[in-house]
Design a protein around this motif. Structure first.
Motif, mmCIF file in Angstrom:
data_model
loop_
_atom_site.group_PDB
_atom_site.id
_atom_site.type_symbol
_atom_site.label_atom_id
_atom_site.label_comp_id
_atom_site.label_asym_id
_atom_site.label_seq_id
_atom_site.Cartn_x
_atom_site.Cartn_y
_atom_site.Cartn_z
ATOM 1 N N UNK A 134 0.829 -1.206 0.000
ATOM 2 C CA UNK A 134 0.000 0.000 0.000
ATOM 3 C C UNK A 134 0.864 1.258 0.000
ATOM 4 N N UNK A 135 1.957 1.239 0.757
ATOM 5 C CA UNK A 135 2.881 2.380 0.756
ATOM 6 C C UNK A 135 3.465 2.598 -0.641
ATOM 7 N N UNK A 136 3.866 1.500 -1.300
ATOM 8 C CA UNK A 136 4.409 1.631 -2.657
ATOM 9 C C UNK A 136 3.361 2.201 -3.606
ATOM 10 N N UNK A 137 2.136 1.732 -3.468
ATOM 11 C CA UNK A 137 1.065 2.220 -4.336
ATOM 12 C C UNK A 137 0.796 3.704 -4.111
ATOM 13 N N UNK A 138 0.805 4.125 -2.863
ATOM 14 C CA UNK A 138 0.604 5.546 -2.551
ATOM 15 C C UNK A 138 1.742 6.377 -3.140
ATOM 16 N N UNK A 139 2.974 5.883 -3.011
ATOM 17 C CA UNK A 139 4.116 6.607 -3.581
ATOM 18 C C UNK A 139 3.981 6.737 -5.095
ATOM 19 N N UNK A 165 3.527 10.179 -7.207
ATOM 20 C CA UNK A 165 4.414 10.565 -8.309
ATOM 21 C C UNK A 165 3.614 10.881 -9.565
ATOM 22 N N UNK A 166 2.630 10.039 -9.873
ATOM 23 C CA UNK A 166 1.793 10.277 -11.058
ATOM 24 C C UNK A 166 1.028 11.586 -10.927
ATOM 25 N N UNK A 170 1.909 14.197 -9.135
ATOM 26 C CA UNK A 170 2.877 15.298 -9.269
ATOM 27 C C UNK A 170 3.189 15.581 -10.728
ATOM 28 N N UNK A 171 3.360 14.506 -11.505
ATOM 29 C CA UNK A 171 3.624 14.684 -12.937
ATOM 30 C C UNK A 171 2.437 15.343 -13.635
ATOM 31 N N UNK A 172 1.241 14.930 -13.279
ATOM 32 C CA UNK A 172 0.038 15.496 -13.882
ATOM 33 C C UNK A 172 -0.095 16.975 -13.540
ATOM 34 N N UNK A 173 0.117 17.308 -12.293
ATOM 35 C CA UNK A 173 -0.007 18.697 -11.851
ATOM 36 C C UNK A 173 1.049 19.567 -12.534
ATOM 37 N N UNK A 174 2.237 19.021 -12.724
ATOM 38 C CA UNK A 174 3.315 19.788 -13.347
ATOM 39 C C UNK A 174 2.998 20.153 -14.799
ATOM 40 N N UNK A 175 2.146 19.376 -15.447
ATOM 41 C CA UNK A 175 1.822 19.651 -16.851
ATOM 42 C C UNK A 175 0.550 20.472 -17.020
ATOM 43 N N UNK A 176 -0.105 20.823 -15.931
ATOM 44 C CA UNK A 176 -1.386 21.533 -16.001
ATOM 45 C C UNK A 176 -1.226 23.034 -15.973
ATOM 46 N N UNK A 177 -2.201 23.662 -16.557
ATOM 47 C CA UNK A 177 -2.355 25.112 -16.423
ATOM 48 C C UNK A 177 -2.955 25.339 -15.026
#
Length: 85
Positions: free
Chosen positions: A51-56, A60-61, A63-70
């Protein structure tokens, strides 16, 4: 002198093991008498680690999505509203 915590009775331990077994996905499929307490604890530890790995990974996913958003766009607002809930 340190006070000792009262130990759990056999019945309390059986109840706790049963509860633990009911929340572990792998053990729900097996017979309730099929696994020892030690096995259940090991499985619980492995499940928590997964579960910890899944949350990490999800973090990460995200964070990547937010970084590409307006930051002022509709998607960003939708994410913000999710986090407020």
């Amino acid at each position: 002198m340190a006070s000792r915590r009262p130990s759990a009775s056999d019945e309390e331990l059986r109840e706790l093991i049963s509860r633990l077994q009911s929340v572990l996905p792998e053990t729900r499929r097996r017979s309730r008498k099929g696994a020892s307490a030690a096995t259940l604890l090991k499985e619980a530890c492995e499940y928590i680690k997964s579960l910890h790995r899944e949350v990490d990974e999800l973090s990460d996913r995200l964070s990547e999505l937010v970084a590409t958003m307006d930051v002022n766009g509709a998607q960003a607002e939708a994410l913000r509203s999710l986090f407020r809930s």
